[in-house]
Design a protein around this motif. Structure first.
Motif, PDB file in Angstrom:
ATOM      1  N   VAL A  91     -15.280 -64.090   8.654  1.00  0.00           N
ATOM      2  CA  VAL A  91     -13.937 -63.697   8.223  1.00  0.00           C
ATOM      3  C   VAL A  91     -14.105 -63.004   6.878  1.00  0.00           C
ATOM      4  N   GLY A  92     -13.483 -61.848   6.721  1.00  0.00           N
ATOM      5  CA  GLY A  92     -13.681 -61.117   5.478  1.00  0.00           C
ATOM      6  C   GLY A  92     -12.448 -60.360   5.021  1.00  0.00           C
ATOM      7  N   LEU A  93     -12.444 -60.051   3.740  1.00  0.00           N
ATOM      8  CA  LEU A  93     -11.388 -59.256   3.121  1.00  0.00           C
ATOM      9  C   LEU A  93     -12.060 -58.265   2.184  1.00  0.00           C
ATOM     10  N   GLU A  94     -11.710 -56.985   2.321  1.00  0.00           N
ATOM     11  CA  GLU A  94     -12.233 -55.937   1.444  1.00  0.00           C
ATOM     12  C   GLU A  94     -11.053 -55.197   0.846  1.00  0.00           C
ATOM     13  N   ALA A  95     -11.181 -54.789  -0.401  1.00  0.00           N
ATOM     14  CA  ALA A  95     -10.120 -54.026  -1.054  1.00  0.00           C
ATOM     15  C   ALA A  95     -10.741 -53.018  -2.004  1.00  0.00           C
ATOM     16  N   GLY A  96     -10.060 -51.898  -2.163  1.00  0.00           N
ATOM     17  CA  GLY A  96     -10.512 -50.877  -3.097  1.00  0.00           C
ATOM     18  C   GLY A  96      -9.310 -50.195  -3.725  1.00  0.00           C
ATOM     19  N   TYR A  97      -9.441 -49.815  -4.980  1.00  0.00           N
ATOM     20  CA  TYR A  97      -8.365 -49.121  -5.673  1.00  0.00           C
ATOM     21  C   TYR A  97      -8.961 -47.942  -6.432  1.00  0.00           C
ATOM     22  N   THR A  98      -8.404 -46.752  -6.214  1.00  0.00           N
ATOM     23  CA  THR A  98      -8.855 -45.539  -6.882  1.00  0.00           C
ATOM     24  C   THR A  98      -7.852 -45.168  -7.963  1.00  0.00           C
ATOM     25  N   PHE A  99      -8.370 -44.869  -9.153  1.00  0.00           N
ATOM     26  CA  PHE A  99      -7.495 -44.469 -10.253  1.00  0.00           C
ATOM     27  C   PHE A  99      -8.103 -43.256 -10.950  1.00  0.00           C
ATOM     28  N   MET A 100      -7.254 -42.507 -11.590  1.00  0.00           N
ATOM     29  CA  MET A 100      -7.646 -41.275 -12.288  1.00  0.00           C
ATOM     30  C   MET A 100      -8.436 -40.339 -11.361  1.00  0.00           C
ATOM     31  N   GLU A 101      -8.222 -40.443 -10.047  1.00  0.00           N
ATOM     32  CA  GLU A 101      -8.798 -39.601  -9.001  1.00  0.00           C
ATOM     33  C   GLU A 101     -10.318 -39.642  -8.895  1.00  0.00           C
ATOM     34  N   LYS A 102     -11.019 -40.278  -9.811  1.00  0.00           N
ATOM     35  CA  LYS A 102     -12.484 -40.265  -9.783  1.00  0.00           C
ATOM     36  C   LYS A 102     -13.118 -41.653  -9.792  1.00  0.00           C
ATOM     37  N   TYR A 103     -12.357 -42.677 -10.122  1.00  0.00           N
ATOM     38  CA  TYR A 103     -12.907 -44.021 -10.241  1.00  0.00           C
ATOM     39  C   TYR A 103     -12.342 -44.917  -9.143  1.00  0.00           C
ATOM     40  N   THR A 104     -13.229 -45.680  -8.521  1.00  0.00           N
ATOM     41  CA  THR A 104     -12.805 -46.636  -7.502  1.00  0.00           C
ATOM     42  C   THR A 104     -13.403 -47.996  -7.824  1.00  0.00           C
ATOM     43  N   VAL A 105     -12.573 -49.019  -7.817  1.00  0.00           N
ATOM     44  CA  VAL A 105     -12.998 -50.399  -7.990  1.00  0.00           C
ATOM     45  C   VAL A 105     -12.883 -51.073  -6.628  1.00  0.00           C
ATOM     46  N   ARG A 106     -13.941 -51.797  -6.228  1.00  0.00           N
ATOM     47  CA  ARG A 106     -13.956 -52.465  -4.925  1.00  0.00           C
ATOM     48  C   ARG A 106     -14.244 -53.949  -5.091  1.00  0.00           C
ATOM     49  N   GLY A 107     -13.703 -54.735  -4.193  1.00  0.00           N
ATOM     50  CA  GLY A 107     -13.997 -56.161  -4.158  1.00  0.00           C
ATOM     51  C   GLY A 107     -14.031 -56.632  -2.719  1.00  0.00           C
ATOM     52  N   SER A 108     -14.822 -57.664  -2.443  1.00  0.00           N
ATOM     53  CA  SER A 108     -14.891 -58.189  -1.084  1.00  0.00           C
ATOM     54  C   SER A 108     -15.239 -59.672  -1.105  1.00  0.00           C
ATOM     55  N   VAL A 109     -14.830 -60.336  -0.064  1.00  0.00           N
ATOM     56  CA  VAL A 109     -15.214 -61.719   0.173  1.00  0.00           C
ATOM     57  C   VAL A 109     -15.494 -61.841   1.674  1.00  0.00           C
ATOM     58  N   LEU A 110     -16.611 -62.488   2.007  1.00  0.00           N
ATOM     59  CA  LEU A 110     -17.004 -62.672   3.397  1.00  0.00           C
ATOM     60  C   LEU A 110     -17.397 -64.128   3.593  1.00  0.00           C
ATOM     61  N   ALA A 111     -16.757 -64.783   4.539  1.00  0.00           N
ATOM     62  CA  ALA A 111     -17.085 -66.171   4.875  1.00  0.00           C
ATOM     63  C   ALA A 111     -17.805 -66.183   6.218  1.00  0.00           C
ATOM     64  N   LEU A 112     -18.949 -66.847   6.250  1.00  0.00           N
ATOM     65  CA  LEU A 112     -19.727 -66.984   7.480  1.00  0.00           C
ATOM     66  C   LEU A 112     -19.616 -68.409   7.979  1.00  0.00           C
ATOM     67  N   GLY A 113     -19.479 -68.554   9.279  1.00  0.00           N
ATOM     68  CA  GLY A 113     -19.350 -69.875   9.879  1.00  0.00           C
ATOM     69  C   GLY A 113     -20.661 -70.633   9.929  1.00  0.00           C
ATOM     70  N   SER A 114     -20.614 -71.809  10.488  1.00  0.00           N
ATOM     71  CA  SER A 114     -21.795 -72.663  10.563  1.00  0.00           C
ATOM     72  C   SER A 114     -22.866 -72.052  11.464  1.00  0.00           C
ATOM     73  N   LYS A 115     -24.098 -72.529  11.247  1.00  0.00           N
ATOM     74  CA  LYS A 115     -25.263 -72.061  11.999  1.00  0.00           C
ATOM     75  C   LYS A 115     -26.083 -73.282  12.380  1.00  0.00           C
ATOM     76  N   TYR A 116     -27.104 -73.056  13.184  1.00  0.00           N
ATOM     77  CA  TYR A 116     -28.024 -74.129  13.548  1.00  0.00           C
ATOM     78  C   TYR A 116     -29.442 -73.747  13.164  1.00  0.00           C
ATOM     79  N   ALA A 117     -30.205 -74.760  12.721  1.00  0.00           N
ATOM     80  CA  ALA A 117     -31.613 -74.576  12.390  1.00  0.00           C
ATOM     81  C   ALA A 117     -32.420 -75.624  13.145  1.00  0.00           C
ATOM     82  N   PRO A 118     -33.619 -75.246  13.599  1.00  0.00           N
ATOM     83  CA  PRO A 118     -34.467 -76.245  14.264  1.00  0.00           C
ATOM     84  C   PRO A 118     -35.200 -77.085  13.215  1.00  0.00           C
ATOM     85  N   VAL A 119     -35.134 -78.395  13.351  1.00  0.00           N
ATOM     86  CA  VAL A 119     -35.863 -79.307  12.461  1.00  0.00           C
ATOM     87  C   VAL A 119     -36.555 -80.369  13.323  1.00  0.00           C
TER      88      VAL A 119
END
Length: 159
Positions: free
Chosen positions: A89-117
């Motif tokens: 599940v993720g959210l990405e956002a970006g904002y451009t200002f003064m026509e030349k600068y862009t600020v970006r942010g993101s968050v990504l959540a990954l679900g559970s996994k399995y490992a062999p032990v």
């Protein structure tokens, strides 16, 4: 799948089933002295993936996208698809200002996994591993139409 957009909003919904031949799966190499390296196992895996996203774009200013994906792995030889998350599940956002600068942010959540032990008696067991969170931030400067310079930072997979 289906995709579309209207009034600055866009969406995507898709589902697919695929057969992955010799998909690499990473497992802890128990023959290494400190068990701090990975070995690669290959398995044929059937994968069902369902993904959806919803986005908003205000031309040349703001963009936001919310996405989610569900994965169902069916390995042929291994007990589980080792270290593969069951959802994202993720959210990405970006904002451009003064026509030349862009600020970006993101968050990504990954679900559970399995490992062999291996348990005390040497029998291989599937151990569930907690999900993870990845945060990102970036800044971009558009030098001209053909060239941009950017700086991105992430904290991959903190638990």
């Amino acid at each position: 799948g289906i995709t579309g957009n209207a009034g600055g909003m866009n969406f995507l919904a898709e589902a697919y089933y695929s057969h992955l031949k010799d998909m690499p799966l990473f497992v802890t190499d128990t023959t290494a002295q400190f068990e701090n390296t990975f070995a690669v196992l290959y398995d044929n895996i059937d994968l069902l993936k369902i993904r959806a996203s919803l986005g908003y774009v205000k031309i040349n200013e703001l963009s936001v996208r919310l996405m989610a994906a569900y994965y169902h792995y069916i390995p042929k030889n291994e007990e589980k698809a080792w270290h593969m998350p069951n959802f994202e599940v993720g959210l990405e956002a970006g904002y451009t200002f003064m026509e030349k600068y862009t600020v970006r942010g993101s968050v990504l959540a990954l679900g559970s996994k399995y490992a062999p032990v291996y348990d005390e008696s040497g029998v291989l067991q599937a151990q569930k591993i907690k999900g993870a969170l990845d945060l990102g931030i970036g800044l971009e400067y558009q030098v001209n139409r053909m060239l941009a310079v950017y700086l991105d930072g992430n904290n991959p997979y903190m638990e």
